[in-house]
Design a protein around this motif. Structure first.
Motif, PDB file in Angstrom:
ATOM      1  N   GLU A  72     -51.671   9.523  53.495  1.00 42.63           N
ATOM      2  CA  GLU A  72     -52.640  10.038  54.467  1.00 42.63           C
ATOM      3  C   GLU A  72     -53.050  11.480  54.161  1.00 42.63           C
ATOM      4  O   GLU A  72     -53.225  12.300  55.052  1.00 42.63           O
ATOM      5  CB  GLU A  72     -52.029   9.938  55.869  1.00 42.63           C
ATOM      6  N   GLY A  73     -53.186  11.808  52.871  1.00 44.56           N
ATOM      7  CA  GLY A  73     -53.682  13.114  52.490  1.00 44.56           C
ATOM      8  C   GLY A  73     -52.873  14.280  53.012  1.00 44.56           C
ATOM      9  O   GLY A  73     -53.425  15.157  53.691  1.00 44.56           O
ATOM     10  N   TYR A  74     -51.592  14.318  52.746  1.00 43.48           N
ATOM     11  CA  TYR A  74     -50.651  15.375  53.171  1.00 43.48           C
ATOM     12  C   TYR A  74     -50.252  15.269  54.636  1.00 43.48           C
ATOM     13  O   TYR A  74     -49.369  16.013  55.081  1.00 43.48           O
ATOM     14  CB  TYR A  74     -51.210  16.794  52.949  1.00 43.48           C
ATOM     15  N   ASN A  75     -50.867  14.406  55.422  1.00 47.97           N
ATOM     16  CA  ASN A  75     -50.637  14.403  56.866  1.00 47.97           C
ATOM     17  C   ASN A  75     -49.397  13.642  57.305  1.00 47.97           C
ATOM     18  O   ASN A  75     -48.907  13.858  58.419  1.00 47.97           O
ATOM     19  CB  ASN A  75     -51.852  13.821  57.607  1.00 47.97           C
ATOM     20  N   CYS A  76     -48.892  12.758  56.476  1.00 46.77           N
ATOM     21  CA  CYS A  76     -47.823  11.870  56.935  1.00 46.77           C
ATOM     22  C   CYS A  76     -46.849  11.584  55.795  1.00 46.77           C
ATOM     23  O   CYS A  76     -47.260  11.517  54.623  1.00 46.77           O
ATOM     24  CB  CYS A  76     -48.426  10.563  57.449  1.00 46.77           C
ATOM     25  N   VAL A  77     -45.578  11.424  56.143  1.00 45.81           N
ATOM     26  CA  VAL A  77     -44.573  11.021  55.167  1.00 45.81           C
ATOM     27  C   VAL A  77     -43.964   9.696  55.621  1.00 45.81           C
ATOM     28  O   VAL A  77     -43.636   9.518  56.789  1.00 45.81           O
ATOM     29  CB  VAL A  77     -43.489  12.097  54.962  1.00 45.81           C
ATOM     30  N   SER A  78     -43.857   8.771  54.675  1.00 42.31           N
ATOM     31  CA  SER A  78     -43.316   7.446  54.945  1.00 42.31           C
ATOM     32  C   SER A  78     -41.878   7.365  54.454  1.00 42.31           C
ATOM     33  O   SER A  78     -41.589   7.678  53.304  1.00 42.31           O
ATOM     34  CB  SER A  78     -44.162   6.379  54.224  1.00 42.31           C
ATOM     35  N   TYR A  79     -40.985   6.953  55.354  1.00 40.90           N
ATOM     36  CA  TYR A  79     -39.584   6.758  54.968  1.00 40.90           C
ATOM     37  C   TYR A  79     -39.479   5.777  53.798  1.00 40.90           C
ATOM     38  O   TYR A  79     -38.745   6.019  52.835  1.00 40.90           O
ATOM     39  CB  TYR A  79     -38.785   6.214  56.149  1.00 40.90           C
ATOM     40  N   GLU A  80     -40.187   4.667  53.893  1.00 41.18           N
ATOM     41  CA  GLU A  80     -40.099   3.657  52.834  1.00 41.18           C
ATOM     42  C   GLU A  80     -40.678   4.176  51.514  1.00 41.18           C
ATOM     43  O   GLU A  80     -40.131   3.922  50.439  1.00 41.18           O
ATOM     44  CB  GLU A  80     -40.829   2.375  53.252  1.00 41.18           C
ATOM     45  N   LYS A  81     -41.766   4.936  51.606  1.00 42.82           N
ATOM     46  CA  LYS A  81     -42.380   5.446  50.383  1.00 42.82           C
ATOM     47  C   LYS A  81     -41.471   6.458  49.679  1.00 42.82           C
ATOM     48  O   LYS A  81     -41.523   6.608  48.461  1.00 42.82           O
ATOM     49  CB  LYS A  81     -43.749   6.061  50.686  1.00 42.82           C
ATOM     50  N   MET A  82     -40.637   7.160  50.440  1.00 43.29           N
ATOM     51  CA  MET A  82     -39.648   8.048  49.817  1.00 43.29           C
ATOM     52  C   MET A  82     -38.810   7.263  48.808  1.00 43.29           C
ATOM     53  O   MET A  82     -38.577   7.703  47.681  1.00 43.29           O
ATOM     54  CB  MET A  82     -38.723   8.638  50.885  1.00 43.29           C
ATOM     55  N   ILE A  83     -38.365   6.105  49.215  1.00 46.04           N
ATOM     56  CA  ILE A  83     -37.497   5.276  48.363  1.00 46.04           C
ATOM     57  C   ILE A  83     -38.284   4.697  47.191  1.00 46.04           C
ATOM     58  O   ILE A  83     -37.811   4.687  46.049  1.00 46.04           O
ATOM     59  CB  ILE A  83     -36.869   4.145  49.194  1.00 46.04           C
ATOM     60  N   ILE A  84     -39.491   4.233  47.468  1.00 45.75           N
ATOM     61  CA  ILE A  84     -40.320   3.613  46.427  1.00 45.75           C
ATOM     62  C   ILE A  84     -40.728   4.644  45.373  1.00 45.75           C
ATOM     63  O   ILE A  84     -40.648   4.388  44.166  1.00 45.75           O
ATOM     64  CB  ILE A  84     -41.551   2.941  47.071  1.00 45.75           C
ATOM     65  N   ASP A  85     -41.148   5.818  45.816  1.00 53.52           N
ATOM     66  CA  ASP A  85     -41.545   6.860  44.858  1.00 53.52           C
ATOM     67  C   ASP A  85     -40.363   7.326  44.019  1.00 53.52           C
ATOM     68  O   ASP A  85     -40.515   7.657  42.840  1.00 53.52           O
ATOM     69  CB  ASP A  85     -42.168   8.040  45.589  1.00 53.52           C
ATOM     70  N   ASN A  86     -39.185   7.386  44.625  1.00 53.43           N
ATOM     71  CA  ASN A  86     -37.988   7.752  43.866  1.00 53.43           C
ATOM     72  C   ASN A  86     -37.765   6.786  42.708  1.00 53.43           C
ATOM     73  O   ASN A  86     -37.369   7.192  41.610  1.00 53.43           O
ATOM     74  CB  ASN A  86     -36.776   7.755  44.798  1.00 53.43           C
TER      75      ASN A  86
ATOM     76  N   ILE B 218     -31.977  11.979  53.221  1.00 50.28           N
ATOM     77  CA  ILE B 218     -32.446  10.984  52.253  1.00 50.28           C
ATOM     78  C   ILE B 218     -32.716  11.650  50.911  1.00 50.28           C
ATOM     79  O   ILE B 218     -32.288  11.160  49.854  1.00 50.28           O
ATOM     80  CB  ILE B 218     -33.698  10.255  52.790  1.00 50.28           C
ATOM     81  N   CYS B 219     -33.435  12.791  50.918  1.00 52.19           N
ATOM     82  CA  CYS B 219     -33.714  13.494  49.656  1.00 52.19           C
ATOM     83  C   CYS B 219     -32.427  13.928  48.966  1.00 52.19           C
ATOM     84  O   CYS B 219     -32.337  13.911  47.736  1.00 52.19           O
ATOM     85  CB  CYS B 219     -34.606  14.712  49.911  1.00 52.19           C
ATOM     86  N   ASP B 220     -31.428  14.315  49.752  1.00 50.71           N
ATOM     87  CA  ASP B 220     -30.150  14.703  49.158  1.00 50.71           C
ATOM     88  C   ASP B 220     -29.516  13.531  48.421  1.00 50.71           C
ATOM     89  O   ASP B 220     -28.894  13.702  47.373  1.00 50.71           O
ATOM     90  CB  ASP B 220     -29.199  15.200  50.247  1.00 50.71           C
ATOM     91  N   ALA B 221     -29.703  12.325  48.944  1.00 51.56           N
ATOM     92  CA  ALA B 221     -29.087  11.137  48.347  1.00 51.56           C
ATOM     93  C   ALA B 221     -29.910  10.546  47.204  1.00 51.56           C
ATOM     94  O   ALA B 221     -29.362   9.814  46.369  1.00 51.56           O
ATOM     95  CB  ALA B 221     -28.866  10.067  49.421  1.00 51.56           C
TER      96      ALA B 221
END
Length: 472
Positions: free
Chosen positions: A352-366, A121-124
């Motif tokens: 969650e304070g470094y504890n978790c990564v959200s697939y959807e948030k990856m897209i939104i933050d991008n 995902i990050c690559d794309a």
């Protein structure tokens, strides 16, 4: 010299913080157990009292001058090389969460499959320029193999620059050697660095042996390192934010000084990531305004030192991809940009304070990064962009839509959203009232479904796998 986008304190006050850090380094010192480090620093004029190292001002200030203000991190695909300087801003993915979450499967421990998905995902993502080491933990891979599996799969799945392990001298040496296989060998990467690490201090005012070992390995190979302090105001640092920054600054400058003593001119990135404690629970808060203020302070210090600066990006304490995650991330990401951050780590995905990564948030933050990159691009002011001639031609109450000037400029002038929807309500309703989170869910799935496969040369791939297997 680079102009700070947002100055939260005056230049005189920045110099006061610098002076305070110098006093800390000269009079209080930094705990370092690693014998090689103490030997090197003593040979360069430091006072070593047991495990406490005291740094003379001149050595520190000379080391700051030795650290380059600009260097390139080379990628497998030269089009994806990253210029790291005090005047550029590049974004990397999330780093170190043990958990992942998405709308379909919910929160779970990260796996090798999740790791590979997040790298893909990050690559794309068009606004992510480089990778972290650990977008999520590979909890289903034995600990002794993880660093190598992470590096291999990052190189295999992406052509963007990447991060390696900082867990001790031997492991760091091995991942550097492993990375060199994809770029023509150690001699090549010493001239053209291809990877970076993030050795961290043990706040307050100390270093763990593993992190000092990594500083040695990366400096010897002349690979960049983000020398990092994560101090917690009220817990591992004073409750006052300038007190926190004074402590963190002393720690980071100690690491930078060591790196320059090992290999003068080796590239470093000043990495400050302080924030406050939530005093009710004693936990670290990363979605707070105090975190944003620390980013601004560290940004100003780095412009004072003329060293590239790592700052955290889209940070949130929320336990879900919700409104809290959106407003906290929007503020912290914007402040990272306003601080003049050059390497924005955790650019996407963190909750969650470094504890978790959200697939959807990856897209939104991008998408948010896309907005910020457009703002950072600014505007050109010249005769053509002032547009007097077309204003005169169209005149009062006219329409500019069909003018050639509009056709010539709108594609470059207007940001084109990758996720945001700009439609009338009736069209939104007819389309099923799909929210941004739901659109993000669809988009990351499309990225994974459309992945075209690795571009890594088969021979290099086989050599990397052989190197890993020979380690065990």
């Amino acid at each position: 010299m680079y102009n700070q986008r947002y100055q939260i304190i005056s230049q005189d006050q920045i110099e006061m913080i610098h002076e305070n850090s110098m006093k800390i380094m000269e009079n209080i010192g930094v705990v370092i157990h690693y014998e090689r480090a103490k030997e090197v620093l003593k040979a360069h004029g430091c006072t070593v009292e047991g495990d406490i190292v005291k740094f003379p001002r001149k050595l520190v200030e000379d080391a700051i001058k030795l650290a380059p203000s600009e260097f390139t991190i080379y990628a497998r695909n030269p089009e994806k090389n990253v210029l790291m300087s005090t005047e550029t801003t590049s974004y990397a993915g999330p780093n170190c969460p043990p958990f992942v979450t998405d709308l379909d499967r919910g929160r779970r421990t990260g796996s090798k499959e999740d790791f590979c998905n997040l790298i893909t995902i990050c690559d794309a993502l068009e606004h992510i320029d480089m990778h972290s080491q650990i977008p999520c933990e590979m909890n289903d891979v034995p600990v002794e193999r993880r660093a190598y599996e992470m590096l291999y799969n990052t190189i295999r799945l992406s052509e963007k620059p990447f991060m390696g392990s900082s867990m001790g001298y031997e492991q760091a040496k091995k991942v550097i050697e492993m990375a060199s296989i994809a770029f023509g060998g150690m001699d090549v990467i010493k001239e053209k660095p291809v990877m970076y690490c993030i050795p961290c201090t043990l706040t307050p005012l100390s270093y763990d042996d593993t992190q000092i070992g990594a500083i040695f390995a990366y400096a010897e190979a002349r690979q960049p390192q983000l020398i990092n302090s994560l101090a917690i105001a009220g817990m591992t640092a004073p409750a006052t934010l300038v007190g926190l920054v004074s402590v963190s600054n002393a720690e980071v400058l100690a690491g930078i000084t060591l790196a320059q003593c090992i290999s003068p001119g080796t590239p470093v990135i000043y990495s400050g990531a302080g924030s406050n404690a939530e005093m009710r629970t004693g936990s670290l808060s990363i979605g707070s305004p105090e975190h944003a203020i620390c980013s601004l302070l560290f940004g100003q210090l780095c412009k004072y030192y003329q060293i590239p600066c790592r700052i955290s990006g889209a940070m949130s304490d929320s336990c879900a991809m919700d409104t809290q995650a959106a407003y906290e991330s929007g503020i912290t990401l914007t402040m990272g940009q306003m601080a003049g951050g050059n390497f924005i780590l955790h650019g996407v995905g963190i909750i969650e304070g470094y504890n978790c990564v959200s697939y959807e948030k990856m897209i939104i933050d991008n998408e948010m990064i896309g907005f910020l990159k457009r703002i950072d691009k600014g505007v050109e002011v010249n005769e053509d962009t002032l547009a007097y001639d077309v204003i005169e031609e169209v005149g009062p109450q006219g329409v500019f839509l069909i003018e050639e000037h509009t056709l010539d400029h709108f594609r470059d002038e207007f940001y084109r959203p990758t996720l945001s929807q700009r439609v009338p309500f009736e069209e939104f309703k007819t389309g099923g009232c799909v929210t941004a989170e739901q659109r993000a869910n669809k988009k990351w799935k499309e990225i994974l479904a459309n992945y075209n496969g690795s571009t890594l040369d088969n021979g290099i791939d086989a050599e990397l796998r052989k190197y890993m297997e020979n380690l065990f």
